[in-house]
Design an enzyme around this catalytic site. Sequence first.
Site, PDB file in Angstrom:
ATOM      1  CB  CYS A  87      -0.981  -0.046   1.156  1.00  0.00           C
ATOM      2  SG  CYS A  87      -2.031  -1.497   1.004  1.00  0.00           S
ATOM      3  CG  HIS A  99      -6.472   1.027   1.822  1.00  0.00           C
ATOM      4  ND1 HIS A  99      -5.593   1.306   0.806  1.00  0.00           N
ATOM      5  CD2 HIS A  99      -5.712   0.720   2.911  1.00  0.00           C
ATOM      6  CE1 HIS A  99      -4.358   1.164   1.241  1.00  0.00           C
ATOM      7  NE2 HIS A  99      -4.399   0.814   2.522  1.00  0.00           N
ATOM      8  CG  PHE A 135      -0.060  -5.727   5.039  1.00  0.00           C
ATOM      9  CD1 PHE A 135      -0.646  -4.827   5.915  1.00  0.00           C
ATOM     10  CD2 PHE A 135      -0.782  -6.863   4.678  1.00  0.00           C
ATOM     11  CE1 PHE A 135      -1.929  -5.052   6.425  1.00  0.00           C
ATOM     12  CE2 PHE A 135      -2.065  -7.095   5.178  1.00  0.00           C
ATOM     13  CZ  PHE A 135      -2.634  -6.186   6.047  1.00  0.00           C
ATOM     14  CD  GLU A 155      -1.105   8.836   8.535  1.00  0.00           C
ATOM     15  OE1 GLU A 155      -2.146   8.122   8.528  1.00  0.00           O
ATOM     16  OE2 GLU A 155      -0.664   9.388   7.515  1.00  0.00           O
ATOM     17  CE  LYS A 180      -5.352   4.586   2.198  1.00  0.00           C
ATOM     18  NZ  LYS A 180      -4.407   5.709   2.210  1.00  0.00           N
ATOM     19  CG  HIS A 185      -1.378   5.022   4.914  1.00  0.00           C
ATOM     20  ND1 HIS A 185      -1.242   4.726   3.576  1.00  0.00           N
ATOM     21  CD2 HIS A 185      -1.664   3.852   5.538  1.00  0.00           C
ATOM     22  CE1 HIS A 185      -1.435   3.427   3.399  1.00  0.00           C
ATOM     23  NE2 HIS A 185      -1.694   2.866   4.568  1.00  0.00           N
TER      24      HIS A 185
END
Lengths: 370, 400
Positions: free
Chosen positions: B162, B328, B387, B304, B323, B293
């Site tokens: 991502c 996402h 990830f 974050e 998002k 993010h």
Amino acid sequence: MSGVVVTGWSALTSAGVGVDALAKKLALAEAGQVEKGQEIGDLYEEPLPAASGHVLTSFSPREHLGRKGTSTYDRSTGLAVVCCQEALREAGVSLDDEARPRIGVVLGTSLGSFKSTSDYTRETLVQDKPYLVNPMLFPNTVMNCAAGQVAIRFGLRGVNATIAGGTLGFLNVLRYAGNAIDRGHVDVVVAGAVEEFTPHRAWATHLTGATDVVAPGEAAGMFVLAKENTPEWAGTRQRAGVLAVATAYGPGGGDAAETALAGCVSRVLAKAGADAAEVSTVYTGEVEDDDRREYGPIVRALGHSPERVMVKRLFGECDAASGAVALGVLLAEERDSGPGGLSLLTARGADGAVGAAIVRRYADGGPDRG
Amino acid sequence: MARVVVTGVGPVSSIGIGIAAFAEALRTGRSGISPITSFDPAGFPHRNAGEVQTFDPGAHLRRVDPARWGRSSQFAASAAQLAVADARLDLTSVAPGRAHAIMGTTSGESAVAEALTAQIIADGFAGQDPALLTQLPANRLANAVSEELGLSGESLTIATACSASNYAIGYAYDLLAGGEADVVFAGGADSVCRWAHAGFFRLGALAKDACTPFDKDRAGILTGEGGAVLALETMEHARKRGATIYAELLGYGVNCDAIHPVSPDAPTVAECMRIAHRNSGISPSDVDYICAHGTGTPVNDLVESKAVIEVFGERPPPISSIKSMLGHTMGAACGFGAIASTIAIDRGFLPPTVNWTTADPELGVDPVPNAARPANVRVVQNDGFAFGGNNAIVMLGAPE
């Protein structure tokens, strides 16, 4: 980019784990004992398109890494992590807290573990409740699983890139890793590629005709790359120099791809400041003598016909990892590299992607930098 | 070192296709979330996603035949075509080999992989369609862009989950700044897929109806899809051809937590922000807006925010999550973030975090709740985490 040096490396191939196993197989091949893969046996319950392949039949990550942290590894991840461990050890990299943020991982693949993603999807299709999937295995479905686990295992905190290049995978990795070092993002990159043998890959390569002339295989190859003037913690010996790498695309494939490949060869020669006559060996992705899809444009670009080495004959179709195996063979062979002593690694993809790297192997592991 | 600029953007998203529609959706806080149609969601407790249900590849593609390429490649090539048009760039004027395609992705041709899995279940491994198998390799995303635009430079697909689009934009920056390219098309693409929907659900990270980042009651992500491509050029190349310059790409930073496959680490994320600032020659006080993010999971938004406060202090710049509108979009997410950042600079507003109702005192950030905010945006930080602990942050600035 400027060139980088290989301070250590390892490979997991059908010959076994590590450099010695690879060298032993090359010596047997030199003596004319070429195998077309080994019996796969009961590695998988599912049917396979053929009974043999270039497979590490008895590979177990736990044997090399212990139990801790390995229970969720898929085969790609296990191959990559073990290979990285061997490569770091071969290079003599000292992994302290100062070094770790300055070490990156760049790993090539085609699409990660198709088995992991497909098995996960299967669960959502065959379970009564489609969401009853194992959350612990979910990270295996993303393509950067192996690179992430390599970083976790050894605490490597620099750039961590997974490059999906298929046949071009390893050359893409060398290009990307060289840039990361050149631009100062990291001092050292453990660069390599991995491809696992599973029913999914075996059938995919079989049904698309990729293995009509060679058995499917699996492999991992990892190389510790650094600048020539890198601190001693990066490894004290120079096994080889990757002098230049170039990749390109020929839209539509065909002639455009051949032109692009010849262009890559000319560019790496120019970047390395080398003369075409110095290239004595080329490692290509072909298998048969009369297949000249790579060799033809290379010969045209060089103006002479260097010796061609086709590593897939010995190690099978390893897709993204085939290039890594080729560099391993280049480094392991007791080949008289001849005047000039330069080698080319090349690749040509199914669409129009092409690439070349120019490598100089240092005899006897090169100068001791200690 | 050459300076690098953004001269065109190509969003193919659930909130709009093309810059005009996408910018208007950001300004009005439109949601692209709808009931899933790309797979049968029967049996799943949660059935919403950010699908690009109006996507018609034939409307965008000139050279790539949609029948021979997977959905993610179609997104990539269509987004690239939109970016070229937006940049008003005549590609025949660019020297051969000086224009490259660098694409990011999480799962590549995931819809193709799922179709093949259904064939394996129905007819065994031998029953797979060879034509579908040829569409499967993920390198086809960048190749689709190269084919569609007729590019003969590097064609590279980066699969760093991502944060992949930020990795792609960062590598594009290096190619341009280092003199190895005149033009690079960089971004990412991914498709909604069944396995990701299931996986996030089982991780407890999937929201039911709406994604509510930075809200006290945030419940997780919704999966989304699309293609996001930026036309990047050296400033010299852009000026010479009289291009409109939206923004300058100032630099980027990448690093890796190297701790856990899915759980992010605030100190390493903060370090990534510092690396991005240092590489871009700016200080935290220069940053006017953070395009988060912002996945909307409890842990991501906390980590974050912690990292932001560690780097920026108790009064950080506004930080919003697109998002909340797009879901996402995985490997395309940072590409959409970079496009939104570009639009924020060019059009003078901060995109909102929609669906927001309740402040979370633990976060301590200003999420630009619900309504876009007019602002003079000079420097934007576009965050991306993935990830594998793969962090990548891109910095954009107003053109000078």
